[in-house]
Design a protein around this motif. Structure first.
Motif, PDB file in Angstrom:
ATOM      1  N   LYS A 948       0.827  -1.211   0.000  1.00  0.00           N
ATOM      2  CA  LYS A 948       0.000   0.000   0.000  1.00  0.00           C
ATOM      3  C   LYS A 948       0.858   1.256   0.000  1.00  0.00           C
ATOM      4  N   ALA A 949       2.015   1.178   0.688  1.00  0.00           N
ATOM      5  CA  ALA A 949       2.923   2.332   0.712  1.00  0.00           C
ATOM      6  C   ALA A 949       3.451   2.624  -0.687  1.00  0.00           C
ATOM      7  N   ARG A 950       3.805   1.579  -1.419  1.00  0.00           N
ATOM      8  CA  ARG A 950       4.325   1.780  -2.775  1.00  0.00           C
ATOM      9  C   ARG A 950       3.294   2.483  -3.655  1.00  0.00           C
ATOM     10  N   GLU A 951       1.993   2.135  -3.515  1.00  0.00           N
ATOM     11  CA  GLU A 951       0.953   2.790  -4.303  1.00  0.00           C
ATOM     12  C   GLU A 951       0.929   4.296  -4.022  1.00  0.00           C
ATOM     13  N   THR A 952       1.136   4.675  -2.782  1.00  0.00           N
ATOM     14  CA  THR A 952       1.143   6.098  -2.436  1.00  0.00           C
ATOM     15  C   THR A 952       2.411   6.779  -2.959  1.00  0.00           C
ATOM     16  N   PHE A 953       3.608   6.081  -2.821  1.00  0.00           N
ATOM     17  CA  PHE A 953       4.871   6.639  -3.324  1.00  0.00           C
ATOM     18  C   PHE A 953       4.766   6.940  -4.818  1.00  0.00           C
ATOM     19  N   LEU A 954       4.109   6.088  -5.554  1.00  0.00           N
ATOM     20  CA  LEU A 954       4.065   6.204  -7.010  1.00  0.00           C
ATOM     21  C   LEU A 954       3.196   7.354  -7.482  1.00  0.00           C
ATOM     22  N   LEU A 955       2.432   7.986  -6.562  1.00  0.00           N
ATOM     23  CA  LEU A 955       1.656   9.157  -6.943  1.00  0.00           C
ATOM     24  C   LEU A 955       2.542  10.377  -7.207  1.00  0.00           C
ATOM     25  N   ALA A 956       3.759  10.352  -6.677  1.00  0.00           N
ATOM     26  CA  ALA A 956       4.707  11.453  -6.896  1.00  0.00           C
ATOM     27  C   ALA A 956       5.477  11.210  -8.197  1.00  0.00           C
ATOM     28  N   PRO A 957       5.947  12.258  -8.880  1.00  0.00           N
ATOM     29  CA  PRO A 957       6.707  12.087 -10.133  1.00  0.00           C
ATOM     30  C   PRO A 957       7.932  11.196  -9.963  1.00  0.00           C
ATOM     31  N   ASP A 958       8.639  11.346  -8.849  1.00  0.00           N
ATOM     32  CA  ASP A 958       9.821  10.509  -8.598  1.00  0.00           C
ATOM     33  C   ASP A 958       9.525   9.454  -7.551  1.00  0.00           C
ATOM     34  N   GLY A 959       8.312   9.030  -7.512  1.00  0.00           N
ATOM     35  CA  GLY A 959       7.908   8.085  -6.472  1.00  0.00           C
ATOM     36  C   GLY A 959       8.612   6.752  -6.564  1.00  0.00           C
ATOM     37  N   HIS A 960       8.871   6.257  -7.780  1.00  0.00           N
ATOM     38  CA  HIS A 960       9.552   4.977  -7.932  1.00  0.00           C
ATOM     39  C   HIS A 960      10.936   5.021  -7.301  1.00  0.00           C
ATOM     40  N   LEU A 961      11.640   6.153  -7.564  1.00  0.00           N
ATOM     41  CA  LEU A 961      12.991   6.290  -7.003  1.00  0.00           C
ATOM     42  C   LEU A 961      12.917   6.409  -5.479  1.00  0.00           C
ATOM     43  N   GLN A 962      11.959   7.196  -4.974  1.00  0.00           N
ATOM     44  CA  GLN A 962      11.830   7.360  -3.517  1.00  0.00           C
ATOM     45  C   GLN A 962      11.549   6.016  -2.829  1.00  0.00           C
ATOM     46  N   PHE A 963      10.702   5.206  -3.440  1.00  0.00           N
ATOM     47  CA  PHE A 963      10.360   3.914  -2.831  1.00  0.00           C
ATOM     48  C   PHE A 963      11.562   2.972  -2.830  1.00  0.00           C
ATOM     49  N   ALA A 964      12.363   3.015  -3.948  1.00  0.00           N
ATOM     50  CA  ALA A 964      13.561   2.164  -4.006  1.00  0.00           C
ATOM     51  C   ALA A 964      14.559   2.557  -2.937  1.00  0.00           C
ATOM     52  N   GLN A 965      14.747   3.863  -2.750  1.00  0.00           N
ATOM     53  CA  GLN A 965      15.658   4.326  -1.694  1.00  0.00           C
ATOM     54  C   GLN A 965      15.139   3.916  -0.305  1.00  0.00           C
ATOM     55  N   PHE A 966      13.834   3.999  -0.156  1.00  0.00           N
ATOM     56  CA  PHE A 966      13.212   3.609   1.125  1.00  0.00           C
ATOM     57  C   PHE A 966      13.447   2.129   1.433  1.00  0.00           C
ATOM     58  N   LEU A 967      13.293   1.284   0.407  1.00  0.00           N
ATOM     59  CA  LEU A 967      13.524  -0.149   0.617  1.00  0.00           C
ATOM     60  C   LEU A 967      14.971  -0.436   0.924  1.00  0.00           C
ATOM     61  N   GLU A 968      15.877   0.240   0.215  1.00  0.00           N
ATOM     62  CA  GLU A 968      17.307   0.019   0.460  1.00  0.00           C
ATOM     63  C   GLU A 968      17.681   0.407   1.877  1.00  0.00           C
ATOM     64  N   ASN A 969      17.097   1.453   2.351  1.00  0.00           N
ATOM     65  CA  ASN A 969      17.340   1.895   3.726  1.00  0.00           C
ATOM     66  C   ASN A 969      16.850   0.841   4.725  1.00  0.00           C
ATOM     67  N   LEU A 970      15.703   0.269   4.417  1.00  0.00           N
ATOM     68  CA  LEU A 970      15.181  -0.785   5.306  1.00  0.00           C
ATOM     69  C   LEU A 970      16.102  -1.993   5.321  1.00  0.00           C
ATOM     70  N   LYS A 971      16.577  -2.402   4.161  1.00  0.00           N
ATOM     71  CA  LYS A 971      17.445  -3.582   4.077  1.00  0.00           C
ATOM     72  C   LYS A 971      18.731  -3.392   4.857  1.00  0.00           C
ATOM     73  N   GLN A 972      19.271  -2.173   4.814  1.00  0.00           N
ATOM     74  CA  GLN A 972      20.505  -1.919   5.531  1.00  0.00           C
ATOM     75  C   GLN A 972      20.264  -1.819   7.043  1.00  0.00           C
ATOM     76  N   THR A 973      19.178  -1.150   7.382  1.00  0.00           N
ATOM     77  CA  THR A 973      18.918  -0.920   8.815  1.00  0.00           C
ATOM     78  C   THR A 973      18.492  -2.201   9.535  1.00  0.00           C
ATOM     79  N   TYR A 974      17.715  -3.048   8.847  1.00  0.00           N
ATOM     80  CA  TYR A 974      17.165  -4.238   9.502  1.00  0.00           C
ATOM     81  C   TYR A 974      17.676  -5.512   8.841  1.00  0.00           C
ATOM     82  N   LYS A 975      18.978  -5.511   8.482  1.00  0.00           N
ATOM     83  CA  LYS A 975      19.530  -6.679   7.811  1.00  0.00           C
ATOM     84  C   LYS A 975      19.582  -7.900   8.727  1.00  0.00           C
ATOM     85  N   GLY A 976      19.487  -7.667  10.005  1.00  0.00           N
ATOM     86  CA  GLY A 976      19.459  -8.807  10.927  1.00  0.00           C
ATOM     87  C   GLY A 976      18.189  -9.632  10.816  1.00  0.00           C
ATOM     88  N   LYS A 977      17.117  -9.032  10.306  1.00  0.00           N
ATOM     89  CA  LYS A 977      15.850  -9.759  10.136  1.00  0.00           C
ATOM     90  C   LYS A 977      15.867 -10.387   8.750  1.00  0.00           C
TER      91      LYS A 977
END
Length: 989
Positions: A948-977
């Motif tokens: 659902k978050a991705r659907e909201t991110f994609l409403l912005a012109p650069d939403g695809h890029l913002q969502f990719a950066q957001f996921l990368e941040n999650l992977k780095q921060t919570y790599k223990g999970k």
């Protein structure tokens, strides 16, 4: 009981000199000369004497007549009494299971044969059809009798109970109804005395031969004793004869199976907790009363047996050890036992030696440790005996100032007043010439009729008058309320039982004069009377007695009836605790206050007080003098709002009959009582308040518009703002109310104006609950409506909650005022705060409605509400939902179509871009919050959340890029999970 020697010598063969003297085999049978005075008619009815005269030719005449008159019971009713045990058949089975009825059926069907009477012994065979498929049964019945009473029974059915079996009944009825067909023989000893030695030897040998297996050992033992010169059997003159009847010294009573009585009472007491056991024991008590009524000595015998079993009840010792009281059922049974003993000991028909023996028995039982104590023997502290009256989106000096009866006559464990009253009434009871066997077993009980029976030695006195006087003396006695729930309940029950007896008595002129005299004496009775001027705090109230006296005296002396009942309205224990009209304890439910812990029946007493007041109010209809007197008494003495409300309802109902004009005075009293209830319960909110308020408006409507406007104008002392605005004002202006009042236009507008004023006052005092009702009532008046709307706006600044603001805002939209609705919605949003995890917040629907309203009004209103949404709502799904709704259509498509935009707004343009940024930020913040304490079972939900978050991110012109950066941040921060991150990669790459 007879001494052994007397028993053995009874019925011995008489010598020649004894036969000549006329005593023969039944010598000493007691006063034959009195029996010879019976009429020839009675002889013919009870025994066909002429049919047996020849058989008795060899017996002296006195003996013949003694056998005749001391023979079998003459009355079927006597047989019935000892075969019914007070049995009450189920409805529709009239007496079908009563042994008497079954025995009567056997007699009528010809089941009785081979009937033989030998002296005072009757025998016969009863043939009874078995169940379908079973053979016929034959029962041999033997009956011994004495002085018109059955003394023992034996039947092949082996039925052992307190009543005769159907077979004994059948044989007895055969003997009564078909006396001429009964084969009669003299007592066997008389027959034997006519035989010579050879005949006697032949008789004995034939008898032994016929029954050698049963009697041979006994015959040989008796022969050995007779041949032994010094044996006991040779020292006693004569020999026993079971057919010769009893001796003069023997007790004269019906057959009673004592062992069976003891066993049955013991068994019933062991099942004392069951309703059926208590009912059967009461049935046995009824049997004792029936025996006493018939003057049967078995009544006292049976009561002694029952009392002994009661004292052997193992629960008595257990309760004593534990210090626990009896159960209520057990106490009631002991009460009935005590009352029966009062009847027995005070019976005028008992002999002095019998009374002495009973008193000795009672004294012996009283000394037993397990014998329960009587209730009511308590002492009271001094203060309780003091007079209660202070008399001079002078009175105190009139009589004694101490209570004279700590233990009242009514409610006493032995019920002396009840016993005496019943005894006197029994002497006055009219009996029909032909008594029914079961007078109370029909579908409708016959009403008891009484007559005046003169007292012997005092012709001017009547037992019926004495019964009435005794009952009123006991009921009107000033007495202290005993301690203990059961003792107090007994007072109530005894009063009701006595009054039930009096209500059966039809009052004639003589009894009315007695009532008037007794009522006057009760009013002037001082401290001895419960109707006296000075009462004591612990006195038993007189409400129940006064209601009977009021109803009975009203047609004959209304002034006396009202004076007596108004005096009885007092409830002394409450007069010292609460001023007039003040509520006590729990104001709507009449529950005993902590200030009266020992008055267990206070609620019941208050109910009886209310019933007395209601009776007076109803009777005083049309008489303003007594109506106002009763009202004053009610306001002074009744402290329970629930009961006052009931009185108000009763008065209103009585005052407004369907087929007659209303009584204005009684209606006013009903309203006054209702207003008093409102004032007493104003600060105690319960579920019954709404019912009371609605009724009060209805009552005021019955009186007229001025009464209705009066309660509206004085609402603040009667109702809460919510009650006044939502019930009083609304109900008072409904179409049904206006139709009932039949007002013209000016008066109708006056009523409306009064209701609007009330509504505005309520809205100012309680805007949260009264603003919307005020707006609704003021809709048709512009000035009032504006005033109500301003009250809402002022209240919003003063802290009116968002829920109430949203409610009023929706109302405004519904009334076609969208700009005012929008204004109130923005005020509500300013007070609202929905956190990131409150996607099910109660205000979610209100927020979505406010957003829809602003979108319909136009871009300007939508732009103004966006900052409020961003500041108040931090829940990402909600923000995303609002954003998507706003992008589906252009703003301005609502009622104000002039502001209609050309095309829908884009999410990347103002003012929606601010909302989009807020939604993206909310998703990022919420994701981190959820990942901090996430468990493996919630991984799937989190993946859906990211979708659902991705659907909201994609409403912005650069939403695809913002969502990719957001996921990368999650992977780095919570790599223990690792497992969770693996799911993220599988879903989003």
């Amino acid at each position: 009981m007879d001494p052994p020697a007397a028993k053995r010598s009874r019925g011995c063969p008489a010598g020649p000199e004894e036969r000549d003297a006329g005593v023969a085999t039944v010598r000493g049978r007691g006063r034959p000369e009195a029996l010879l005075d019976l009429s020839a008619k009675r002889v013919a009815e009870s025994w066909a004497f002429e049919q047996v005269e020849e058989r008795f030719s060899r017996v002296p005449e006195p003996v013949q007549k003694r056998i005749v008159f001391w023979s079998f019971p003459r009355s079927e009713r006597e047989i019935c009494m000892y075969s019914s045990l007070g049995y009450q058949p189920p409805e529709g089975e009239h007496d079908a299971r009563v042994p008497f009825t079954r025995g009567l059926h056997l007699l009528q069907s010809g089941a009785v044969d081979r009937v033989l009477q030998v002296g005072f012994h009757l025998s016969g065979n009863i043939r009874e059809l078995g169940s379908p498929g079973e053979p016929e049964r034959l029962y041999h019945v033997s009956i011994s009798f004495d002085r018109c009473k059955i003394t023992s029974v034996s039947c092949g059915c082996d039925n052992r109970d307190l009543f005769y079996c159907a077979h004994v009944v059948a044989l007895s009825l055969y003997r009564i109804r078909h006396a001429r067909q009964v084969e009669l023989r003299l007592p066997i000893s008389e027959t034997l005395s006519q035989m010579n030695r050879d005949q006697l030897q032949k008789f004995v040998q034939y008898l032994i031969s016929a029954h050698h297996t049963e009697v041979l050992p006994t015959a040989q033992r008796l022969a050995d004793e007779i041949l032994l010169l010094g044996s006991e059997i040779n020292l006693v003159h004569g020999a026993p004869d079971p057919t010769a009847g009893a001796g003069i010294e023997d007790a004269n009573c019906w057959h009673l199976d004592e062992e069976q009585i003891q066993e049955q009472v013991k068994q019933l007491l062991s099942n004392g907790g069951y309703y059926g056991a208590s009912q059967q024991l009461r049935s046995m008590f009824c049997k004792v009363r029936e025996m006493l009524r018939m003057r049967d000595s078995n009544g006292a015998r049976m009561l002694i047996l029952m009392t002994e079993q009661f004292l052997q009840d193992p629960r008595l010792a257990l309760w004593r050890q534990q210090g626990a009281g009896m159960t209520d059922k057990c106490r009631q049974l002991w009460d009935e036992l005590g009352a029966l003993w009062v009847c027995v000991v005070l019976s005028p028909h008992c002999k002095p030696e019998e009374r002495t023996s009973w008193l000795q028995l009672l004294g012996k039982w009283d000394k037993l440790d397990v014998c329960p104590l009587e209730e009511g023997n308590y002492s009271f502290d001094g203060p309780s005996l003091q007079p209660t009256s202070a008399l001079s989106p002078e009175l105190l000096q009139k009589g004694s100032t101490c209570i004279t009866n700590m233990e009242g006559w009514v409610g006493h464990p032995l019920d002396p007043i009840g016993c005496l009253c019943r005894a006197l009434l029994e002497a006055c009871r009219l009996e029909e010439e032909t008594l029914a066997l079961y007078p109370d077993s029909g579908p409708e009980k016959r009403k008891v009729a009484y007559q005046h029976v003169p007292v012997p030695g005092n012709p001017g006195e009547s037992y019926l008058v004495m019964a009435l006087e005794v009952a009123l003396l006991g009921l009107g006695q000033q007495r202290a309320l005993p301690e203990g729930l059961y003792a107090q309940d007994k007072v109530v029950r005894n009063e009701e039982q006595l009054l039930a007896l009096l209500e059966e008595v039809e009052l004639d002129e003589r009894l009315v004069q007695v009532l008037r005299k007794q009522a006057g004496q009760l009013l002037e009775g001082g401290p001895f009377s419960g109707f006296g001027e000075v009462l004591f705090r612990e006195s038993v109230p007189m409400h129940t007695c006064a209601r009977y006296l009021f109803t009975a005296l009203l047609p004959h002396d209304p002034d006396l009836a009202y004076r007596l009942s108004l005096r009885a309205m007092r409830l002394p224990v409450l007069e010292t605790a609460f001023p007039a009209g003040e509520a006590h304890g729990n104001p709507l439910d009449s529950i005993v206050s902590n200030r009266f812990p020992r008055w267990f029946i206070l609620g019941h007493l208050e109910t009886r007080q209310c019933e007395l007041a209601s009776a007076m109010l109803t009777a005083a209809k049309g008489d303003p003098k007594w109506l106002h007197a009763v009202l004053g008494s009610i306001q002074q003495n009744i402290h329970s709002p629930a009961l006052l409300f009931k009185l108000a309802q009763d008065a209103c109902k009585t005052a407004t009959p369907a087929s007659a004009p209303p009584d204005a005075t009684l209606l006013g009293i009903a309203l006054e009582l209702g207003l008093q209830v409102m004032r007493m319960t104003l600060n105690t909110m319960t579920w019954r308040r709404r019912e009371m308020v609605r009724w009060l408006v209805s009552c005021a409507t019955e009186i007229g518009p001025q009464a209705l406007m009066n309660i509206m104008q004085n609402w603040y002392s009667l109702f809460t703002p919510v009650e006044a605005a939502t019930i009083v004002a609304v109900t008072g202006t409904t179409h049904a109310t206006l139709l009932r009042l039949q007002l013209d236009a000016p008066r109708r507008e006056e009523l409306w104006a009064c209701a609007r004023t009330l509504a505005l006052q309520c809205a100012m005092k309680d805007p949260q609950n009264c603003a919307l009702p005020a707006l609704t009532l003021c809709e048709k008046n512009h000035a009032a409506f504006e005033a109500a709307y301003q009250i809402v706006l002022d209240a919003a600044a003063g802290g009116l909650g968002h829920a109430h603001l949203f409610t009023v805002a929706r109302y405004m939209e519904h009334r076609g005022l969208p700009l005012r609705a929008y204004k109130l919605a923005t005020l509500a949003l300013a007070q609202l705060s929905i956190a990131f995890n409150q996607d099910s917040h109660p205000a979610v629907n209100d927020v979505l409605w406010a957003c829809s309203l602003s979108h319909s009004l136009g871009r300007h209103e939508l732009s103004a509400i966006v900052p409020l949404i961003i500041r108040s709502i931090h829940c990402a799904p909600m923000l995303s939902d609002i954003l998507r709704r706003w992008t589906l259509s252009a703003p301005g498509l609502g009622p104000l179509g002039a502001r209609r935009a050309a095309k829908p707004l884009g999410a990347d343009r103002a003012p929606l871009c601010q909302l989009l940024d807020a939604a993206v930020a909310a998703y990022i913040t919420t994701s981190h919050s959820r990942l901090t304490h996430i468990s493996p079972r919630h991984y799937g939900d989190f993946i859906e959340f990211l979708g659902k978050a991705r659907e909201t991110f994609l409403l912005a012109p650069d939403g695809h890029l913002q969502f990719a950066q957001f996921l990368e941040n999650l992977k780095q921060t919570y790599k223990g999970k690792k497992k969770l991150m693996l799911l993220v990669r599988e879903r989003f790459g």
